[in-house]
Design a protein around this motif. Sequence first.
Motif, PDB file in Angstrom:
ATOM      1  N   GLU A 118      -8.889  12.529  -2.809  1.00 18.46           N
ATOM      2  CA  GLU A 118      -8.874  11.893  -3.867  1.00 18.46           C
ATOM      3  C   GLU A 118     -10.105  11.141  -4.030  1.00 18.46           C
ATOM      4  OE1 GLU A 118      -5.691   9.280  -4.601  1.00 18.46           O
ATOM      5  OE2 GLU A 118      -4.185  10.706  -3.784  1.00 18.46           O
ATOM      6  N   TRP A 119     -11.119  10.700  -2.988  1.00 17.94           N
ATOM      7  CA  TRP A 119     -12.110  10.109  -3.264  1.00 17.94           C
ATOM      8  C   TRP A 119     -13.426  10.543  -2.624  1.00 17.94           C
ATOM      9  CZ3 TRP A 119      -7.660   7.810  -0.302  1.00 17.94           C
ATOM     10  CH2 TRP A 119      -7.890   7.987   0.766  1.00 17.94           C
TER      11      TRP A 119
ATOM     12  N   ARG B 181     -15.500   2.719  -1.937  1.00 10.40           N
ATOM     13  CA  ARG B 181     -14.276   1.830  -2.277  1.00 10.40           C
ATOM     14  C   ARG B 181     -13.496   2.327  -3.295  1.00 10.40           C
ATOM     15  NH1 ARG B 181     -19.575   0.357  -4.209  1.00 10.40           N
ATOM     16  NH2 ARG B 181     -19.652   0.150  -6.593  1.00 10.40           N
TER      17      ARG B 181
ATOM     18  N   VAL C 255      -8.597   6.102   5.572  1.00 10.94           N
ATOM     19  CA  VAL C 255      -7.893   5.676   4.472  1.00 10.94           C
ATOM     20  C   VAL C 255      -7.641   4.002   4.322  1.00 10.94           C
ATOM     21  CG1 VAL C 255      -6.688   7.607   4.522  1.00 10.94           C
ATOM     22  CG2 VAL C 255      -5.378   5.853   5.407  1.00 10.94           C
TER      23      VAL C 255
ATOM     24  N   GLU D 248     -17.520   6.338  -3.030  1.00 12.72           N
ATOM     25  CA  GLU D 248     -16.040   6.662  -2.158  1.00 12.72           C
ATOM     26  C   GLU D 248     -16.197   5.612  -0.971  1.00 12.72           C
ATOM     27  OE1 GLU D 248     -16.715   9.685   1.411  1.00 12.72           O
ATOM     28  OE2 GLU D 248     -17.941  10.459  -0.008  1.00 12.72           O
TER      29      GLU D 248
ATOM     30  N   ASN E 106       0.730  -1.333  -0.062  1.00 15.26           N
ATOM     31  CA  ASN E 106       0.023   0.079   0.034  1.00 15.26           C
ATOM     32  C   ASN E 106       0.878   1.371  -0.116  1.00 15.26           C
ATOM     33  OD1 ASN E 106      -2.269  -1.612   0.070  1.00 15.26           O
ATOM     34  ND2 ASN E 106      -2.885  -0.957   2.133  1.00 15.26           N
TER      35      ASN E 106
ATOM     36  N   ARG F 251      -7.430   0.288   3.455  1.00 18.16           N
ATOM     37  CA  ARG F 251      -7.275  -0.272   2.135  1.00 18.16           C
ATOM     38  C   ARG F 251      -6.771   0.398   0.882  1.00 18.16           C
ATOM     39  NH1 ARG F 251     -12.478  -4.215   1.008  1.00 18.16           N
ATOM     40  NH2 ARG F 251     -11.202  -4.528  -0.855  1.00 18.16           N
ATOM     41  N   ARG F 252      -6.507   1.854   1.225  1.00 18.76           N
ATOM     42  CA  ARG F 252      -6.015   2.552   0.180  1.00 18.76           C
ATOM     43  C   ARG F 252      -4.356   3.031   0.425  1.00 18.76           C
ATOM     44  NH1 ARG F 252     -11.469   4.630   1.452  1.00 18.76           N
ATOM     45  NH2 ARG F 252     -12.635   4.762  -0.622  1.00 18.76           N
TER      46      ARG F 252
ATOM     47  N   GLY G  72     -10.325   4.053  -4.959  1.00 21.21           N
ATOM     48  CA  GLY G  72      -8.891   3.851  -4.457  1.00 21.21           C
ATOM     49  C   GLY G  72      -8.502   2.708  -3.670  1.00 21.21           C
ATOM     50  N   PHE G  73      -9.203   1.587  -3.643  1.00 20.36           N
ATOM     51  CA  PHE G  73      -8.772   0.521  -2.914  1.00 20.36           C
ATOM     52  C   PHE G  73      -7.527  -0.086  -3.593  1.00 20.36           C
ATOM     53  CE2 PHE G  73     -12.673  -0.987  -0.465  1.00 20.36           C
ATOM     54  CZ  PHE G  73     -12.875   0.038   0.103  1.00 20.36           C
ATOM     55  N   VAL G  74      -6.566  -0.546  -2.932  1.00 23.97           N
ATOM     56  CA  VAL G  74      -5.373  -1.270  -3.609  1.00 23.97           C
ATOM     57  C   VAL G  74      -5.793  -2.567  -4.006  1.00 23.97           C
ATOM     58  CG1 VAL G  74      -3.032  -2.050  -2.973  1.00 23.97           C
ATOM     59  CG2 VAL G  74      -3.689  -0.020  -2.091  1.00 23.97           C
TER      60      VAL G  74
END
Length: 273
Positions: free
Chosen positions: A239-240, A248, A36, A246, A5, A38-39, A250-252
């Motif tokens: 960013e989201w 989800r 943030v 929002e 991440n 998971r991002r 941007g999730f990696v």
Amino acid sequence: MAVSNPQIVLFGDSIFQGTADVSSGFSLQAALQADVLRRLDVVNRGFSGYNTSNALSILPQVFAPPSPGGPELRYLKFILFGANDACVQLPTNFQHVPIDRYKENLTRIITHPIITAHKPKIFLVTPPPLDQIRVTVLDRANGHPAAARQTKRSAAYSETVRQVAAEHPGVTLIDLCKAIMDRAIEKTPGFDPTKGPALGDPEGGVRGYLEHLLPDGLHLSAESYRIFYDLIRPHVVAEWAGTRDEDRVGFVLPDWREAPWLDEDAHLKGKSL
């Protein structure tokens, strides 16, 4: 290859080290990580007692150059040093860094080749204000001949951070000093900052609401950390925040509703297996 991440790095002194503390019921680091999750990973690199010279000496040990599979320092970094640099030169304290060198050190940190190689967003944070009235009592009790920190000197170091941020396009200023002092003034009935010394300055003799924001005169209370969090949060969720999905974006790794291993019919219906 394992997925890493991108990181938000909190690089500073005890003010950042204390963001991990949950004993007050609020942890800035935990709150930010929840925002943030998971991002991005929120990485605490706060070092109690360190000044900017110490920070420069350890920087290559704390941060690695970009590498395949290594973490991307996307929000490297939130930088908060200065409370120790601003110490008075006493026989019992050796943390002081002259203000000109402090400015040079901050510049060297934000332009260090290891840092710039990541092309991160950089945020400079002003050190918080000081309640010298409270600090004097505690410092003398701890064996210092006088207060190791002074209100006016600390304010000058915060102003230096503002100057460095203004001189470097792309660097964002987080004015923690102003935000905390504004709250203290707001919550101190009858205090007029235009008519005398600042709150916490022995010349004025008024601590006011700083008593609640800086319990030991230097470190932040839970309320102050919430003020700090409110300053930081908009920058890292921009960013989201407000996007259609929002929860989800941007999730990696993908949301379960978008995961490639799901049965097609279950995926289309938006139901879990």
